[in-house]
Design an enzyme around this catalytic site. Structure first.
Site, short mmCIF file in Angstrom:
data_model
loop_
_atom_site.label_atom_id
_atom_site.label_comp_id
_atom_site.label_asym_id
_atom_site.label_seq_id
_atom_site.Cartn_x
_atom_site.Cartn_y
_atom_site.Cartn_z
N CYS A 91 -7.10 -14.21 20.54
CA CYS A 91 -6.01 -15.01 19.98
C CYS A 91 -6.51 -15.93 18.85
O CYS A 91 -6.94 -15.42 17.84
CB CYS A 91 -5.32 -15.81 21.10
SG CYS A 91 -3.67 -16.33 20.65
N HIS A 100 -3.53 -11.21 24.76
CA HIS A 100 -4.14 -11.83 25.92
C HIS A 100 -4.51 -10.84 27.02
O HIS A 100 -3.70 -10.56 27.89
CB HIS A 100 -3.23 -12.91 26.48
CG HIS A 100 -3.07 -14.07 25.55
ND1 HIS A 100 -3.95 -15.13 25.51
CD2 HIS A 100 -2.15 -14.31 24.58
CE1 HIS A 100 -3.57 -15.98 24.58
NE2 HIS A 100 -2.49 -15.51 23.99
N GLU A 102 -6.24 -11.41 29.45
CA GLU A 102 -6.24 -12.10 30.75
C GLU A 102 -4.82 -12.19 31.31
O GLU A 102 -4.61 -12.69 32.42
CB GLU A 102 -6.83 -13.50 30.60
CG GLU A 102 -5.91 -14.55 30.00
CD GLU A 102 -5.79 -14.47 28.47
OE1 GLU A 102 -6.32 -13.52 27.89
OE2 GLU A 102 -5.13 -15.35 27.89
#
Ligand SMILES: Nc1ncnc2c1ncn2[C@@H]1O[C@H](COP(=O)(O)OP(=O)(O)O)[C@@H](O)[C@H]1O
Ligand SMILES: Nc1ncnc2c1ncn2[C@@H]1O[C@H](COP(=O)(O)OP(=O)(O)O)[C@@H](O)[C@H]1O
Ligand SMILES: [Mg+2]
Ligand SMILES: [Mg+2]
Lengths: 366, 1072
Positions: free
Chosen positions: A246, A331, A333
């Site tokens: 990001c 992302h 995650e």
């Protein structure tokens, strides 16, 4: 209690106040996730922004202890069509309303959020204010026009001091520009020995930690507001395997000489398709970015575009052509959003492995 | 990946007749698929036995075969057409099963046909509960403890091992037929026994019950290179234990945190990856409300009812994309047809709440067991969209057309506390209303949760509705409150009731306060991208998103949920009306609420309003759209019933107007008209008390046909043969009084004939006449209809044509009309006239080639029959003979009497077409699922009144070598007639009796005609049910029996010894 959301273009949305009854300014953005409001409002990347959820019923499953993405929310306001006063879920500990009150964050509900979203889609991101005051709206509009965008978000959300999360695996320095807990969670899950350092860490300080790899975290705002980080990355690139996520991805791009620009209204949600050239596969990704790397600027640098968003061709991933370094705009995650991209952490760890083994600078990223 | 190489011609298999568990959603899917394939320039061959579908129109596929969906017939088509590929995953369970048979029979290999989409291996793995379980273990996805069993004993052993409750689920059955949850050995034995019978591979899964868990579905798609997406996830308001098809379902899930959502999403994608799905797939999961523990319930490796719902809920056309994937495309190559700016490889985000409520047939089948369980019972469903949950569900409730327009049921107020509580625990079709009743009576949310296991989230929302009811009752109806309740989906009518004001007052008050609905778009992306698709729903917000096109518009009202008596046929006509309106140069606007149908496909009309067909909602749309007028004659009774209200509000009704409708429906007015036109109808009278009834009946002469103007016991229409029966009926069935009169008609024994016509106000076109195999007294929808008529004289035909023409003009019909006649003593009587589209329009359109709904629409819009290039009068009869055979879903509906009578019972239809009648009927019966026995034995028990008539038929079977069984009475009669027959015990006189005969499969055909009562205890009833539950052919009308006899005669050969030589001389010589 009546609350208003006033935008810089003069439009006014009248709704009900919830959370803190406080006046609060910020950039108004929207997120299209059907679930995950707790992760969204605690994601430091939203620092300073007023976040609108496009799904109308928010707070249904309450707020629980485990799903925060940082120690506290940094958003400047929360906009929903309806917030749930009696949440229902076995993990729920409090309501959305009480959480926002706890952190003194104003919210507004009962407005035509779809109208707001369409406005943002047309005009691009707008500055706005949530207020319960009844004074002339025009005054607020003026104020909104004057207030410049903040530039210090990263320093607000980044850790002030270095700390570690010991593990038996490879040592990863996680440079915290406003990192989501999810990133740490994924590294820890893979037994990494994580050292979290502040955003303004220097290359020298990192070397002292003797890491096996460096992970540049996500974070709020314009990458150009943190030149010191760009400096650090440029200096340390190639010495250690590097993975940017990001904002980390944007900083990596800048460090490699590419450029970034502000997007019209950004990508925020858990349903964004991204194509990976290497495999030809398209993945549904979790995204939250208002800036992006300009494709032209990549040309002629030691970078190649590895991922793009198929809907608007935004650069979603870069790979260094000489160094063991790659970055992605979205992302892996998740939290919130699909887990489909968590394989990228493994890719990073493989890269670290290879790099250790062959010790040669050009490690493959497979 | 682009289009697969050397793919030119594709065979698509439809899903056949509408039955419970497999409804119109497959017409929607199939139609989309065919269009998707054609736009790729492929030649599409379609086979489906159901004529009432859009997909079987010759403009949808290049070639259409309306033939039985059996190995035999599909193989023929394949050998004839030699397609390169076969697409079966859009034909529901029927399609999948056929694909399996075809490949196992080697037909696909022989003809070199490639099975497109998900391959057979995957299908087997997903469908065979055993293989599926193994796969789940392999990829360690959790499934509840279970065992595959082939015998009752194995089941008992398993149960004793893991303990009750246990759920029994037969392999390869629709809608969970024959399954159920049991909590003791006795019921276990019973259910397993029936389950094994229903399973084509006599196999059942016995499984630990996880009833009470959250039931969550994921509609997923995957392409050939493994790109996978979730189109939509859905949460059942009714927890696990009630079939998803019978559950109230909301989209998206409401009570799942992101972690739960993503956990189940990942599981779903992992599963379809392991199965190597290429296309759409449905994954059903159960989630423990108190932990992250979840179980995989099942996977449907094809488009399904749920995928139709997901498509309508999100706007994402699953079937279309599935078809494209089947021919080689990958998701990232395909454009999202809604936004036209983004790609199909993404996950829709929605910014509204969708609610689906099933529509059950219990209004028709009152004796049926209404209990909901793991076996689906709904015939259809409706969907509603709102920005709040309350708005969504209240819109859903008034879309149901069950006589209530709010979450309340008047009858519920009369229930005792015990009854109420019992029915909260043992769910039936009315549970949601009982939940509301319980709350109104002050039961706490927690108490209700403990009884129903419905998530507190939903209960709190229901409670909110009640809060606002009370606020309204307090009477301070200010601007804010009015706005709030409208945002919660209350109708003006309900608000009026609660504030003792009239609907008009409330409506006026709203408008005065500027509280009017706006229309928002269903765009797949929560407004993130601009969308092209004019698919709207109403809500009370600020911004209206409709764009003014300045074109002239016409609104067509749809027919709502599919139910017995109003099926897919009406959606067929609606869709054709929409197309015709477009052709005529207007914008076609459709209002409908049925997620299964083609009419609610976003690219069928110019504007789709997914809204309740409730006066307030319809008027609001008309207010916003300002159409030239509204067409009500295609939406069945649903639309017709709205005509009065619309006219009252000055809305222009196009085509036959309210007066025509009223004259046809009002008994007095209708009789008057017929008298004027000198047309006869069965003598009849309206009576308001028992003695008058008895009088009238005597005067008319028995048997008489009685029907209440107001239905109590649901035993609406009945034929009664004597005074005792009449009195009995009066007591049980109707609450007779001046408010609720009863209509008594002379029952005319005779052939029933049905006609559809089109009238432009001056001239009438009669596409065709259909005669019924079963005599009048069997509902037109349940009889086998034959076109062209085979047994009626020219004179009668002429009379029918003249009468039809007279009535059409006399009623001032503009558009379609449908008439049923009974021919009694060579004289034609009119039974009823419907100035609207009918059940037979699709069938007749197809067999005559006249696009009836299209032509009618053109006429309605001002055209003439001649102007449209057709010749008025009786259309020349076709060469081929076509029959329309009804299909029933009795196996799914316990305790329903299957006897054919004046009340309709069928859920669907098939068509049989061939050069002669018997062949056509053969095809029809086979298509309807009947396994026609050519030898074996016939079990006969007929009512005294039918004994004489039945004789020849029974002799016929005997001559074909069928063994005869009969109960004493019938047996005596048969022996008297010199037939060899074995007497069997009545049920009462203990085993072995005729029930055993049926169970053991010894009886291959049962002929049983109705004796007096229909109460479950009666032998007749038990015989018929036993037959249904054991899949034995059971004929309750002698006419059907005769037809079947003729069929068997033509497909088999009787054997007879040679006649002796005739030689008188020799005789003399010998005996001289
Ligand atoms: N182990 C179980 N315990 C309780 N109920 C179950 C169980 N498995 C399935 N069900 C219920 O039975 C219904 C039908 O089961 P399913 O496998 O979906 O059969 P079908 O093929 O008819 O859809 C499900 O919707 C669910 O509500
Ligand atoms: N007078 C009658 N004599 C014999 N059969 C009748 C008579 N009236 C109705 N029926 C039978 O009852 C069936 C249903 O009656 P109908 O008036 O058509 O009701 P519906 O509106 O349900 O179609 C008809 O199809 C016909 O078979
Ligand atoms: Mg199921
Ligand atoms: Mg009728």
């Amino acid at each position: 209690m009546i609350a208003k959301l006033i935008l810089e273009d003069g439009s006014v949305f009248v709704g009900k106040s919830f959370g803190a009854e406080r006046e609060s300014f910020g950039e108004v953005v929207f997120n299209t996730g059907l679930t995950g409001y707790q992760e969204v409002l605690s994601d430091p990347s939203y620092c300073g922004q007023i976040v609108t959820m496009t799904y109308p019923l928010i707070g249904n499953y309450g707020i629980n202890r485990d799903d925060f993405e940082s120690v506290r929310p940094f958003i400047h306001g929360f906009v929903v069509r309806e917030h749930c006063e009696f949440p229902s879920n076995f993990r729920s500990e409090q309501s959305l309303d009480s959480l926002l009150k706890e952190y003194d964050i104003p919210g507004i509900s009962d407005i035509d959020t779809r109208k707001l979203v369409r406005k943002i889609r047309e005009h691009g991101t707008l500055r706005g204010v949530i207020t319960t005051s009844t004074e002339d709206e025009q005054l607020f509009v003026e104020k909104l026009k004057q207030t410049p965008n903040p530039t210090n978000q990263v320093s607000l959300v980044s850790t002030k001091s270095t700390f570690m999360s010991p593990g038996r695996g490879p040592r990863v320095v996680l440079v915290d520009f406003g990192s989501k807990s999810g990133i740490l969670r994924d590294l820890v899950k893979r037994q990494c020995d994580v050292v979290v350092v502040p955003y303004n860490v220097t290359a020298k300080e990192i070397r002292r930690i003797r890491p096996d790899g460096i992970l540049l975290s996500n974070g709020p705002g314009d990458p150009k507001d943190v030149p010191e980080a760009v400096e650090m990355i440029r200096e340390i690139m190639g010495e250690y395997p590097l993975f940017g996520i990001c904002l980390g991805h944007q900083l990596f791009a800048l460090a490699c000489g590419a450029d970034t620009q502000k997007m019209k209204f950004g990508h925020r949600g858990g349903n964004q398709p991204v194509k990976e050239f290497e495999t030809g596969r398209t993945f549904i990704t979790s995204q939250n970015h208002g800036y992006a790397v300009t494709p032209e600027s990549v040309v002629g640098k030691d970078l190649e575009i590895s991922h793009i968003a198929i809907n608007d061709n935004t650069v979603e991933g870069l790979k260094h052509t000489k160094y063991p370094a790659f970055s992605i705009q979205y992302h892996p995650e998740a939290s919130p959003g699909p887990y489909d991209s968590s394989y990228l952490f493994d890719r990073f760890l493989n890269m670290i492995e290879e790099f250790k083994k062959e010790g040669k600078v050009h490690a493959t990223t497979r | 990946m682009p289009l697969l190489a050397n793919l030119k011609k594709i065979l698509v298999i439809g899903s056949g007749p509408i039955v419970i568990g497999q409804a119109a959603e497959f017409d929607y899917a199939g139609t989309q698929a065919c269009q998707a394939l054609k736009e790729e320039g492929l030649e599409v061959i379609l086979i489906n036995s159901n004529p009432a579908t859009i997909m079987t129109d010759t403009n949808i596929a290049d070639k259409v075969y309306i033939e039985p969906l059996t190995l035999e017939f599909v193989s023929r088509v394949i050998r004839q057409e030699k397609p390169d590929g076969l697409l079966a995953t859009l034909g529901g369970q029927t399609g999948l099963n056929l694909a399996k048979e075809l490949s196992e029979a080697g037909v696909l290999q022989e003809e070199g046909v490639k099975l497109l989409g998900t391959d057979l291996e995957a299908i087997k793995k997903a469908e065979d509960r055993d293989l599926f379980r193994d796969l789940m273990y392999e990829i360690n996805e959790p499934v509840p403890d279970s065992d595959i069993i082939q015998t009752v004993e194995e089941a008992v052993v398993f149960a004793n091992k893991i303990g009750y409750p246990i759920i029994v689920r037969p392999a390869y059955t629709l809608g969970g037929t024959g399954g159920g949850i049991v909590d003791n050995e006795e019921s276990l034995r019973e259910v397993v026994a029936s389950g094994l019978k229903y399973s084509p591979i006599t196999q059942c899964l016995v499984e630990k019950s996880i009833a009470g868990f959250k039931e969550i579905e994921y509609e997923v798609m995957r392409d050939g290179i493994g790109n996978s997406i979730v189109v939509c996830n859905m949460e059942n308001v009714d927890p696990v234990g009630i079939h998803t098809g019978d559950s109230i379902v909301v989209a998206p899930s409401q009570t799942l945190s992101d972690r739960e959502y993503q956990m189940l999403r990942s599981a779903s994608l992992k599963i379809i990856d392991a199965l190597n799905i290429k296309g759409g797939c449905n994954v059903q999961l159960a989630l423990d409300p108190y932990s992250f523990q979840y179980y995989v319930i099942e996977v449907n490796p094809r488009v399904s009812r749920s995928s139709a719902l997901a498509s309508k809920a999100t706007g994402y056309p699953i079937a279309k994309m599935a078809a494209k994937i089947a021919i080689g495309y990958t998701l990232d190559e395909l454009e999202n047809p809604v936004t036209k700016k983004t790609y199909a490889c993404f996950e829709p985000s929605i910014d509204y709440v969708v609610t689906k409520i099933p529509r059950w047939p219990f209004d028709k089948f009152v004796s049926a067991n209404r209990k909901l369980g793991t076996q689906m019972k709904a015939t259809g469903e409706i969907m509603a969209i709102g920005r709040t949950f309350e708005e969504s569900i209240l819109k859903a409730v008034r879309s149901l057309e069950i006589g209530t327009y709010h979450l309340e049921l008047k009858e519920a107020t009369e229930l005792s506390a015990e009854e109420l509580e019992r029915r909260l625990v043992v769910a039936d079709d009315e549970r949601i209303f009982l939940v509301m009743e319980a709350m109104r009576r002050g039961m706490t949310i927690e108490e209700i949760h403990n009884l129903t296991k419905i998530d507190l989230f939903f209960l709190v929302k229901f409670n909110r509705i009640i809060d606002f009811e009370q606020r309204l009752q307090k009477g301070d109806l200010d601007h804010t409150l009015l706005r709030d309740v409208k945002r919660l989906g209350f109708t003006d009518r309900k608000i009026g009731e609660l504030t003792s004001k009239s609907v008009e007052e409330i409506c006026a008050l709203r408008e005065k306060n500027g509280i009017v609905p706006v229309y928002k778009m269903v765009d797949t992306c929560a407004a993130e991208f601009e969308a092209e698709t004019p698919y709207y729903y109403s809500t009370y917000e600020e911004e209206d998103e409709r764009e003014e096109t300045g074109k002239k518009r016409v609104i067509v009202l749809g027919s709502g949920p599919i139910r017995i008596g109003q099926g897919i046929e009406f959606d067929y006509a609606t869709v054709h009306a929409v197309w015709a309106i477009k052709e005529a140069g207007y914008e076609a606007v459709i209002i409908n609420n049925n997620p299964e149908t083609v009419s609610t496909d976003f690219n069928t009309s110019d504007r789709l309003y997914f809204e309740p067909l409730f006066l307030e909602d319809v008027l609001n749309i008309i207010e916003a759209e300002k159409p030239e007028g509204v067409i009500v004659q295609f939406g069945g009774q649903t639309a017709i019933n709205l005509a009065e209200g619309l006219e009252r509000h000055g809305v222009r009704i196009l085509g036959s107007d309210l007066e025509s409708i009223d004259t046809a429906e009002d008994r007095e007015k209708f009789e008057k008209l017929l008298r004027q036109l000198e047309i006869s109808q069965p003598l009849g009278k309206t009576v308001t008390n028992v003695s008058a009834a008895v009088e009238t009946a005597k005067a008319l002469g028995y048997p008489v046909l009685v029907r209440p103007s107001y239905v109590l016991g649901g035993r609406a229409m009945e034929i009664v043969y004597n005074e005792t029966e009449l009195r009995g009926y009066m007591e049980q069935a109707v609450k007779i009084n001046p408010q609720h009169p009863v209509l008594i008609d002379r029952y005319m024994l005779g052939r029933e004939v049905e006609v559809d016509g089109i009238c432009d106000g001056k001239e009438v076109l009669i596409p065709g006449i259909m005669e019924h195999i079963e005599r009048a007294g069997v509902h037109s929808g349940d009889s086998i209809a034959v076109y062209p008529p085979q047994s009626i004289s020219q004179e009668i035909k002429q009379q029918i044509i003249e009468i039809t023409t007279k009535i059409a003009l006399g009623l001032k019909v503009k558009g379609l009309l449908n008439i049923q006649f009974v021919i009694h003593d060579e004289k034609v009587y009119v039974i009823e006239v419907n100035p609207r589209s009918s059940r037979t329009v699709p069938f007749l359109s197809k067999v005559t080639g006249i696009p009836m709904a299209n032509l009618a629409t053109k006429v309605i819009l001002g055209g003439t029959i001649r102007g449209e290039g057709f010749t008025p009068g009786y259309h020349p009869e076709a060469e081929h003979i076509s029959v329309k055979v009804p299909v029933f879903s009795f196996a799914k509906l316990r305790r329903v009497d299957i006897t054919l009578g004046p009340e309709m019972k069928s859920t669907g239809e098939v068509m049989g077409r061939d050069k002669n009648l018997s062949k056509a009927i053969y095809k029809g019966l086979v298509a309807s699922g009947m396994k026609i026995p050519t030898y074996g034995s016939v079990l006969v028990t007929v009512a005294d009144k039918d004994k004489d008539e039945s004789l020849d038929i029974i002799r016929g079977f005997s001559d074909l070598g069928f063994k005869l069984y009969a109960t004493s009475g019938t047996a005596a009669m048969l022996e008297g007639a010199g037939l060899r027959v074995t007497v069997v015990n009545k049920v009462s006189s203990g085993s072995p009796n005729l029930l055993d005969l049926i169970r053991t499969g010894e009886a291959s055909i049962v002929i049983n005609t109705l004796t007096k009562g229909k109460t479950p205890e009666r032998d007749g009833f038990r015989i018929r049910r036993e037959a249904v539950e054991n899949g034995v052919v059971c004929l309750t009308s002698l006419d059907t029996a005769k037809a079947l006899l003729r069929v068997i005669e033509t497909i088999t050969f009787g054997t007879e010894s040679m006649p002796q030589f005739m030689n008188p001389k020799q005789e003399a010589v010998l005996h001289g």
